[in-house]
Design a protein around this motif. Structure first.
Motif, short mmCIF file in Angstrom:
data_model
loop_
_atom_site.label_atom_id
_atom_site.label_comp_id
_atom_site.label_asym_id
_atom_site.label_seq_id
_atom_site.Cartn_x
_atom_site.Cartn_y
_atom_site.Cartn_z
N LYS A 626 0.82 -1.15 -0.09
CA LYS A 626 0.14 0.22 0.04
C LYS A 626 0.84 1.07 -0.08
CE LYS A 626 -3.73 -0.20 2.35
NZ LYS A 626 -4.80 -0.44 3.25
N ALA A 627 1.87 1.28 0.78
CA ALA A 627 2.73 2.49 0.85
C ALA A 627 3.58 2.65 -0.45
CB ALA A 627 3.75 2.30 1.91
N MET A 628 4.06 1.53 -1.06
CA MET A 628 4.44 1.61 -2.48
C MET A 628 3.55 2.13 -3.40
SD MET A 628 7.66 0.87 -3.65
CE MET A 628 8.28 -0.26 -2.62
N GLN A 629 2.21 1.66 -3.29
CA GLN A 629 1.21 2.09 -4.48
C GLN A 629 1.04 3.66 -4.24
OE1 GLN A 629 -2.41 0.58 -3.62
NE2 GLN A 629 -3.51 1.62 -5.57
N ASN A 630 1.10 4.19 -3.16
CA ASN A 630 0.85 5.59 -2.91
C ASN A 630 2.08 6.38 -3.26
OD1 ASN A 630 -1.77 4.97 -1.50
ND2 ASN A 630 -0.80 4.96 0.14
N ALA A 631 3.53 5.75 -3.02
CA ALA A 631 4.38 6.69 -3.54
C ALA A 631 4.51 6.53 -4.96
CB ALA A 631 5.76 5.84 -2.62
N LEU A 632 4.13 5.52 -5.58
CA LEU A 632 4.61 5.54 -7.12
C LEU A 632 3.34 6.29 -7.74
CD1 LEU A 632 5.24 1.71 -7.70
CD2 LEU A 632 7.00 3.55 -8.09
N GLN A 633 2.08 6.45 -7.05
CA GLN A 633 1.26 7.28 -7.78
C GLN A 633 1.64 8.63 -7.60
OE1 GLN A 633 -2.28 6.38 -5.65
NE2 GLN A 633 -3.06 4.86 -7.06
N GLU A 634 2.22 9.14 -6.32
CA GLU A 634 2.70 10.36 -6.37
C GLU A 634 4.09 10.67 -7.57
OE1 GLU A 634 4.06 10.92 -2.57
OE2 GLU A 634 2.14 11.21 -1.66
#
Length: 720
Positions: A626-634
């Motif tokens: 989940k943290a990786m998904q949010n970071a990559l979206q940014e």
């Protein structure tokens, strides 16, 4: 090197000038500024007497040469450095050694006295002192010029006036007469007709000067000619420095073996005087850069048939120094700084031969944006054992695992024998960890020193001095100190740690299976006791942000074929056993956890009845995803914020897609697509092997999950 005074300029005229200067001193000045003319004039008179005695008669050319005139009966420097041979050569010339010592002492003590007298004075006085220091280093010769070159890059340590003046030591040392250069060339090329040299060289450095010549069959070449009489002076300087090092170590009771450091310095300096070795190292680096596909870095190709121990001939490189690039295009200079940092890490940790003189005079930008590294005379050799220790240390720094740093320092020899007991105390290890965490934070040296001084003072108060500098690290520390100085000159908040990630991404494609733990340590970050190890999102993003700079480092020509680049990448991935292990492990774990989540969504009540619930590892993996998904979206999703538009990773993906689209839309796009398909078809065995390994890991995880669930095992046993 000596700078003799004018005929008749003895002690009496110097002291008379001091009397006149004192009479002219305005009232109210501090006592040290009033005392300065007396002390300075006495030291100048002492220096000139020593200079005249060494020369017997004044020699006007010595100041221009930058070297002392060495008589034929002077000490002979061995071709390979040996402290015993240097001592034996100098002991039979005691008077010359003593005169040289007096010259060095008088020259530096005079400058130091003047600097003390005018401490805190106006800017013009500081500029004058900086100029005098540069002139003193030039006059005293290459042994001292090398130190000035290293200091010139430390914009965070020295005032601007000193940085500017010492920066002139890189290639603007006063040249020696062209007649002497012609004589050396005639001796080196007895069978070649030599035209008259230009009146002035294109560059003059501490060990030699460079001419641009147009030679038949070779075209435009750079010819470096060694300064005459330099070997005898270096022999005496090393002998003096070694004795001074021993006295300083005993007087201050230092742990560091200072004579061993001088020996390391002397070995590299003597080695630098043999230009044939410099040519061999240049060729070795070219092969290394080609092997690693470092397309954005090169060096000047030497001409072996014209190179001798005192004359080096290479192809002429038309390029500009990086400080000129910085003045014209700061962003381009920062890109080349990152390329240089990645290249030097590769030399340190893989080639085993480190170019140890990376001042801006040796780093040139070619017209096509390629970084050219020249002057391979000063090179540090690193053995395999030391390279492995440094790699482990770099991995711990990059993973922010500062608790592991004390053990690394012990392994690399930075802790003196009497300090090993102190390192076993948790408080000492914690203080050292805090010190390195502050040093890695970036910024100027003054800021970092202020941060670490309390911790260092506490260690010294409790255990005394426990640190030392191992001899093999003399030139390693010198090299990366200069590189960090360049970075701080381009960006006052520069962090040398950030420039390590492109190299790490490059190294991961070549790491052996035994080095997988190092890759995990960087991806996962510092271990927390009792926590499940999962990839750290910040660490992964740092590696992803390093991809654009890795692309800069490996960028091929515009005419390169996409299929060939793909074949090269697949070949690298086949060799990357360590990276394969890490990626397959994470892929198997992710698929296992996601499979359990899918099963729970479909068979929630059944799984709850059987006790097939999330465990601690499942929670950690889902949180990391989940943290990786949010970071990559940014990073990837187009946004209005300027910082998102400037995202390095997003810029890299856009550049990659643009390159692919350009090639596939070209006239040969259809044929290139067929070549790409052929390469992918050839890679089927490799892909199938990876698939089999991934399935084996998934089955192992499923078996372990079954073994941990007693209810499910009983249920399966009953229905079977």
């Amino acid at each position: 090197m000596l700078a003799p005074g004018r005929p008749g300029a003895g002690p009496q005229p110097a002291l008379a000038r001091a009397v006149r200067a004192v009479r002219a001193v305005p009232a109210g000045l501090p006592p040290r500024q009033i005392a300065w003319p007396w002390v300075s004039s006495a030291l100048v008179a002492f220096y000139r007497c020593a200079a005249r005695r060494a020369h017997r008669t004044p020699c006007a050319r010595c100041a221009a040469r930058g070297t002392a005139r060495a008589s034929e009966s002077g000490p002979r420097l061995p071709s390979v450095y040996s402290a015993e041979e240097v001592a034996e050569a100098c002991q039979s010339h005691g008077s010359q050694v003593f005169q040289r010592f007096l010259q060095v002492f008088a020259r530096f003590s005079g400058w130091a006295t003047r600097a003390w007298a005018q401490w805190g004075s106006r800017r013009s006085a500081e500029e004058q002192l900086a100029q005098e220091l540069r002139e003193a280093l030039v006059e005293l010769g290459p042994s001292f010029v090398k130190v000035g070159q290293m200091l010139s890059s430390r914009v965070d340590l020295l005032p601007p006036a000193y940085v500017e003046e010492l920066g002139r030591l890189t290639d603007r040392v006063a040249p020696f007469p062209k007649e002497e250069a012609e004589a050396i060339l005639k001796e080196a090329w007895p069978d070649r007709a030599l035209e008259a040299l230009p009146s002035q060289p294109v560059a003059a450095a501490s060990l030699g000067q460079v001419y641009c010549l147009d030679l038949e069959q070779h075209g435009c070449v750079a010819v470096k000619v060694q300064r005459p009489g330099i070997r005898g002076q270096i022999c005496v300087d090393l002998y003096i420095l070694r004795h001074l090092a021993g006295w300083v170590q005993r007087f201050f009771q230092l742990n560091t073996d200072l004579p061993a450091l001088v020996d390391e310095y002397g070995a590299r300096l003597v080695d630098e005087l043999d230009f044939t070795r410099e040519a061999e190292r240049s060729v070795a680096f070219s092969r290394f850069a080609s092997k690693l596909s470092l397309g954005s870095v090169t060096t000047a190709r030497p001409v072996p048939e014209l190179t001798t121990s005192s004359v080096l001939v290479t192809e002429w490189v038309q390029g500009e120094r990086l400080e000129l690039t910085a003045a014209r295009d700061l962003e381009e200079a920062q890109r080349l700084q990152a390329v240089a940092m990645t290249c030097y890490l590769a030399m340190l940790l893989e080639l085993g031969s480190l170019h140890a003189d990376p001042h801006w005079g040796n780093l040139l930008r070619r017209e096509d944006g390629v970084l050219v590294i020249i002057d391979w005379g000063l090179v540090a050799d690193i053995d395999d054992g030391l390279r492995r220790q440094i790699l482990r240390y770099v991995a711990n720094i990059l993973s922010n695992d500062y608790d592991a740093i004390p053990a690394d320092l012990v392994a690399m020899g930075f802790i003196a024998p009497r300090g090993l007991m102190a390192m076993e105390e948790k408080q000492v290890a914690r203080s050292i960890s805090d010190v390195f965490q502050s040093l890695a934070a970036g910024g100027t040296a003054q800021q970092r020193i202020a941060d670490v001084l309390p911790a260092l003072a506490e260690i010294k108060q409790q255990h005394g001095s426990i640190g030392q500098i191992p001899a093999p690290f003399v030139y390693i520390l010198r090299c990366f100190s200069i590189l960090e100085g360049h970075g701080l000159r381009l960006d006052r908040n520069y962090r040398i740690v950030e420039d390590c990630y492109p190299y790490l991404a490059n190294w991961a494609l070549r790491a052996k299976a035994s080095e997988a733990p190092l890759i995990r340590s960087v991806l996962y970050g510092p271990r927390v006791q009792g926590a499940v190890a999962v990839p750290d999102v910040n660490q992964v993003l740092r590696l992803l942000r390093g991809l654009p700079r890795l692309q800069d480092l490996q960028e091929a020509s515009e005419g390169g074929q996409l299929a060939e680049e793909l074949r090269t990448s697949l070949r690298s991935l086949r060799r990357a056993r360590a990276l394969q292990e890490v990626l397959l492990h994470e892929a198997a774990r992710t698929l296992d956890v996601l499979g359990r989540e899918v099963a729970e969504a479909s068979l929630g009540p059944v799984l709850a009845t059987l006790g097939f619930e999330r465990n601690e590892e499942d929670e950690a993996v889902l949180g990391a995803l989940k943290a990786m998904q949010n970071a990559l979206q940014e990073e990837l999703v187009a946004g209005e914020a300027e910082e998102l538009i400037r995202s390095p990773f997003r810029r890299f993906v856009q550049s990659l897609l643009r390159r692919m689209g350009t090639r596939l839309n070209a006239r040969q796009g259809l044929f290139e697509s067929a070549d790409v398909a052929r390469v992918l078809w050839e890679a089927r065995p490799f892909a199938m092997a990876l698939q089999m390994r991934l399935m084996a890991m998934l089955l192992q995880r499923f078996e372990r999950r079954l073994g941990d669930n007693e209810k499910l095992c009983v249920y399966i046993y009953i229905i079977s």
